[in-house]
Design an enzyme around this catalytic site. Structure first.
Site, short mmCIF file in Angstrom:
data_model
loop_
_atom_site.label_atom_id
_atom_site.label_comp_id
_atom_site.label_asym_id
_atom_site.label_seq_id
_atom_site.Cartn_x
_atom_site.Cartn_y
_atom_site.Cartn_z
N SER A 15 0.83 -1.21 0.00
CA SER A 15 0.00 0.00 0.00
C SER A 15 0.87 1.27 0.00
O SER A 15 1.82 1.39 0.78
CB SER A 15 -0.90 0.01 1.24
OG SER A 15 -1.57 1.25 1.31
N LYS A 66 -13.53 -4.34 1.13
CA LYS A 66 -14.33 -3.15 0.79
C LYS A 66 -15.84 -3.38 0.87
O LYS A 66 -16.61 -2.43 0.89
CB LYS A 66 -13.96 -2.66 -0.61
CG LYS A 66 -12.59 -2.00 -0.69
CD LYS A 66 -12.41 -1.41 -2.06
CE LYS A 66 -11.04 -0.81 -2.23
NZ LYS A 66 -10.91 -0.15 -3.53
N ASP A 102 -13.47 6.53 -4.36
CA ASP A 102 -12.91 6.18 -5.68
C ASP A 102 -13.50 7.01 -6.81
O ASP A 102 -12.77 7.51 -7.68
CB ASP A 102 -13.15 4.69 -6.01
CG ASP A 102 -12.13 3.79 -5.35
OD1 ASP A 102 -11.09 4.31 -4.88
OD2 ASP A 102 -12.37 2.57 -5.30
N GLY A 130 -16.12 -4.73 -12.02
CA GLY A 130 -15.75 -5.11 -10.65
C GLY A 130 -15.91 -3.93 -9.73
O GLY A 130 -16.54 -2.92 -10.10
N GLY A 131 -15.33 -4.03 -8.55
CA GLY A 131 -15.49 -3.01 -7.52
C GLY A 131 -15.25 -1.59 -8.00
O GLY A 131 -16.09 -0.70 -7.81
N ASN A 152 -17.00 -6.51 -19.74
CA ASN A 152 -16.26 -7.24 -18.71
C ASN A 152 -16.07 -8.69 -19.15
O ASN A 152 -16.94 -9.26 -19.81
CB ASN A 152 -17.06 -7.21 -17.40
CG ASN A 152 -16.26 -7.70 -16.22
OD1 ASN A 152 -15.23 -7.12 -15.89
ND2 ASN A 152 -16.70 -8.78 -15.60
N TYR A 224 -1.75 1.86 -11.97
CA TYR A 224 -0.63 2.82 -11.93
C TYR A 224 0.73 2.13 -11.92
O TYR A 224 1.76 2.79 -11.97
CB TYR A 224 -0.76 3.79 -10.75
CG TYR A 224 -0.91 3.12 -9.41
CD1 TYR A 224 -2.17 2.90 -8.88
CD2 TYR A 224 0.19 2.69 -8.70
CE1 TYR A 224 -2.32 2.28 -7.65
CE2 TYR A 224 0.06 2.07 -7.47
CZ TYR A 224 -1.21 1.86 -6.97
OH TYR A 224 -1.35 1.23 -5.76
P1 ATR Z 1 -11.52 -4.04 -8.10
O1 ATR Z 1 -12.11 -3.78 -6.75
O2 ATR Z 1 -10.08 -3.61 -8.24
O3 ATR Z 1 -12.37 -3.57 -9.24
P2 ATR Z 1 -12.51 -6.68 -8.53
O4 ATR Z 1 -13.83 -6.30 -8.01
O5 ATR Z 1 -11.93 -8.02 -8.13
O6 ATR Z 1 -11.38 -5.63 -8.19
O7 ATR Z 1 -12.58 -6.62 -10.13
C1 ATR Z 1 -11.53 -7.00 -10.93
C2 ATR Z 1 -11.93 -6.71 -12.37
O8 ATR Z 1 -10.83 -7.00 -13.24
C3 ATR Z 1 -13.08 -7.54 -12.87
O9 ATR Z 1 -13.80 -6.78 -13.81
C4 ATR Z 1 -12.35 -8.72 -13.54
O10 ATR Z 1 -13.10 -9.39 -14.52
P3 ATR Z 1 -14.01 -10.69 -14.13
O11 ATR Z 1 -15.28 -10.15 -13.57
O12 ATR Z 1 -14.18 -11.42 -15.38
O13 ATR Z 1 -13.19 -11.45 -13.11
C5 ATR Z 1 -11.23 -7.97 -14.19
N1 ATR Z 1 -10.07 -8.81 -14.53
C6 ATR Z 1 -9.13 -9.27 -13.69
N2 ATR Z 1 -8.18 -9.96 -14.36
C7 ATR Z 1 -8.54 -9.91 -15.67
C8 ATR Z 1 -7.97 -10.44 -16.89
N3 ATR Z 1 -6.83 -11.13 -16.88
N4 ATR Z 1 -8.62 -10.19 -18.04
C9 ATR Z 1 -9.75 -9.47 -18.06
N5 ATR Z 1 -10.34 -8.95 -16.95
C10 ATR Z 1 -9.75 -9.18 -15.77
#
Ligand code: ATR
Length: 281
Positions: A15, A66, A102, A130-131, A152, A224
């Site tokens: 972090s 979260k 965010d 995602g989140g 997605n 980042y």
């Molecule tokens: P955050 O809180 O950072 O958004 P999260 O809720 O776990 O984290 O969401 C991660 C996002 O990255 C999701 O949209 C995930 O897609 P899936 O819903 O299909 O899991 C996406 N993601 C992670 N790795 C990926 C990859 N290699 N290719 C495409 N999408 C990916």
């Protein structure tokens, strides 16, 4: 005695929040310290109690917790409600409030740091459901976009996101459009945002090309590290303007700081931290 703030998560080693907040605490001569703490799920309530008792000034919450504070805090504000996530807790009138910074951090970085004209009627393309996407989309909707196309990898999550926002306002049915994963953003798109974590690992593959976009399209990746992400490289091949997520990281921290200390941070405060983190070149 000095105040204490914590960022809670697991893992938490990487972090950057302590660096950012301790810089501002020192600059504004606030007698407080910000630390990171690796915690287990069954310990979370203890930290809410400490905030309530005034023994902690506040907390940031990060992965994977979260979504776990909704039942623990006294009140959840509208930012947390629409983003379905809490990343900051603070006290107001002796109550512990959960919020999410965010979306505000994203918009502030776009407008204040990247000088993007966030006018109405934009066509926006968002990778990820995602989140992070919930918080960002909920703020962008306030600027009355013409469309928000969401794509997605797991399409079911896109449909859930659409359902969530359409429950808030019927009008959003016409604005938020699910797009199959792998489909390229088209010429009408003004702003492309990557909210997925795809690109954090060198070996990640993003099955997207940007050759259909117009030269004015801005590509914003909220990752980042690395500083130039896979998506930014693809955008560069088409001479598009890009940014990584460092300004969003710092601006979302700034919104949390303002909640705790009622100090509005200025552009110098942001840029000094950019330099501190080594992102000024
Ligand atoms: P955050 O809180 O950072 O958004 P999260 O809720 O776990 O984290 O969401 C991660 C996002 O990255 C999701 O949209 C995930 O897609 P899936 O819903 O299909 O899991 C996406 N993601 C992670 N790795 C990926 C990859 N290699 N290719 C495409 N999408 C990916």
């Amino acid at each position: 005695m000095s105040d204490l703030l914590l960022v809670l998560g697991n893992p938490i080693k990487h972090s950057k929040s302590p660096l950012i907040h301790n810089y501002w605490l020192k600059k504004y001569k606030i007698n407080a310290k910000y630390n990171k703490k690796c915690v287990k799920k069954d310990e979370l309530k203890k930290y809410v109690d400490l905030v309530k008792q005034g023994k902690l000034k506040g907390c940031n919450i990060t992965v994977p917790y979260k979504k776990d504070f909704f039942d623990l805090v006294d009140k959840v504000d509208t930012h947390a409600q629409s983003s379905l996530a809490i990343n900051t807790i603070f006290t107001e009138n002796e109550k512990v409030i959960g919020t999410n910074t965010d979306g505000l951090g994203f918009v502030s970085s776009l407008v204040d740091d990247l000088n993007y004209d966030l006018r109405s009627s934009l066509n926006i393309f968002c990778f990820g459901a995602g989140g992070a996407s919930y918080g960002i989309i909920s703020e962008l909707l306030k600027y009355k976009p013409n469309s928000v196309e969401v794509s997605n990898r797991t399409h079911f999550s896109t449909l859930n996101l659409v359902k969530h926002f359409c429950k808030e306002k019927d009008l959003y049915k016409k604005i938020i459009k699910p797009i199959p994963w792998g489909e390229n953003p088209k010429e009408h798109i003004d702003l492309v945002i990557n909210t997925t974590t795809c690109g954090m690992n060198e070996t990640d593959e993003f099955p997207i090309e940007f050759n259909e976009l117009s030269k004015e399209t801005f590509v914003y990746d909220i990752i980042y590290s690395p500083k130039e992400t896979i998506l930014m490289k693809k955008a560069r091949l088409n001479n598009l303007r890009t940014s990584n997520g460092i300004y969003m990281l710092i601006r979302q921290a700034a919104v949390s700081f303002e909640k705790w200390f009622k100090i509005n941070l200025n552009n110098d405060d942001i840029n000094e931290v950019i330099r501190l983190l080594g992102y000024d070149h």
